[in-house]
Design a protein around this motif. Structure first.
Motif, short mmCIF file in Angstrom:
data_model
loop_
_atom_site.label_atom_id
_atom_site.label_comp_id
_atom_site.label_asym_id
_atom_site.label_seq_id
_atom_site.Cartn_x
_atom_site.Cartn_y
_atom_site.Cartn_z
N LEU A 15 39.52 16.44 12.06
CA LEU A 15 38.46 16.95 12.93
C LEU A 15 38.29 18.46 12.78
CD1 LEU A 15 39.09 14.88 16.17
CD2 LEU A 15 37.25 14.59 14.51
N SER A 16 39.39 19.16 12.68
CA SER A 16 39.33 20.61 12.52
C SER A 16 38.62 20.98 11.22
CB SER A 16 40.74 21.19 12.55
OG SER A 16 40.71 22.58 12.41
N ASP A 17 38.98 20.31 10.14
CA ASP A 17 38.34 20.57 8.84
C ASP A 17 36.85 20.25 8.89
OD1 ASP A 17 40.79 21.34 7.86
OD2 ASP A 17 41.15 19.48 6.73
N ASP A 25 48.42 14.30 14.55
CA ASP A 25 48.22 15.57 13.84
C ASP A 25 47.21 15.40 12.71
OD1 ASP A 25 50.04 16.78 15.51
OD2 ASP A 25 51.68 16.77 14.04
N ASP A 54 43.80 15.46 14.18
CA ASP A 54 43.46 16.85 14.51
C ASP A 54 43.03 17.62 13.27
OD1 ASP A 54 43.99 16.49 17.19
OD2 ASP A 54 45.97 17.47 17.13
N ASP A 55 43.78 17.46 12.18
CA ASP A 55 43.46 18.17 10.94
C ASP A 55 42.09 17.75 10.40
OD1 ASP A 55 45.91 19.42 11.12
OD2 ASP A 55 46.88 18.14 9.61
N GLU A 76 34.03 25.37 15.67
CA GLU A 76 35.47 25.45 15.87
C GLU A 76 35.93 24.24 16.65
OE1 GLU A 76 37.29 28.99 17.25
OE2 GLU A 76 35.89 30.27 16.20
N PHE A 77 37.14 23.84 16.38
CA PHE A 77 37.74 22.70 17.07
C PHE A 77 38.85 23.22 17.96
CE2 PHE A 77 41.03 19.29 17.02
CZ PHE A 77 40.34 18.37 17.78
N GLU A 78 38.74 22.97 19.25
CA GLU A 78 39.77 23.41 20.18
C GLU A 78 40.73 22.28 20.44
OE1 GLU A 78 38.31 25.20 23.73
OE2 GLU A 78 36.68 26.20 22.69
N GLN A 79 42.01 22.58 20.33
CA GLN A 79 43.04 21.56 20.56
C GLN A 79 43.53 21.60 21.97
OE1 GLN A 79 46.12 21.73 17.63
NE2 GLN A 79 44.70 21.73 15.95
N MET A 86 34.90 20.30 11.53
CA MET A 86 34.23 21.30 12.36
C MET A 86 34.07 22.62 11.60
SD MET A 86 33.34 19.89 15.15
CE MET A 86 32.95 21.29 16.18
N LYS A 87 35.09 23.00 10.84
CA LYS A 87 35.00 24.23 10.05
C LYS A 87 33.91 24.12 9.00
CE LYS A 87 39.80 25.59 10.68
NZ LYS A 87 41.12 25.65 10.06
#
Length: 86
Positions: A73-75, A67, A70-71, A83-86, A77-78
């Motif tokens: 990578l998501s941050d 997790d 994921d967080d 956008e980061f697709e899970q 990408m933002k």
């Protein structure tokens, strides 16, 4: 006690309470609140390698690590406008 171990099919060197050290080490390590050096000192191990042998990775810790990735990578990408697709 030796006869009980033999009757149960356990090895002569089986130490039931010793397993609690593994549980203790695993729980502390998985909490993310205790670093390896501190855990090594608590267990009175001379080397970090011995401490690592006591730690058994729990599913919960693996999920938290996943997790976290994921967080991150998501941050990232933002921040880049994607956008980061899970």
């Amino acid at each position: 006690m030796g006869e009980d171990k033999a009757a149960a099919g356990l090895p002569a060197d089986f130490r039931p309470l010793h397993g609690l050290r593994h549980v203790y080490a695993t729980m502390l390590a998985s909490s993310g609140k205790v670093d390896m050096f501190t855990l090594q000192k608590l267990l009175t191990h001379k080397s970090p390698q011995m401490t690592q042998r006591y730690i058994h990775c729990r599913d919960e810790a693996l999920r938290r690590a996943s997790d976290t990735v994921d967080d991150i990578l998501s941050d990232a990408m933002k921040a880049e406008g994607g956008e980061f697709e899970q």
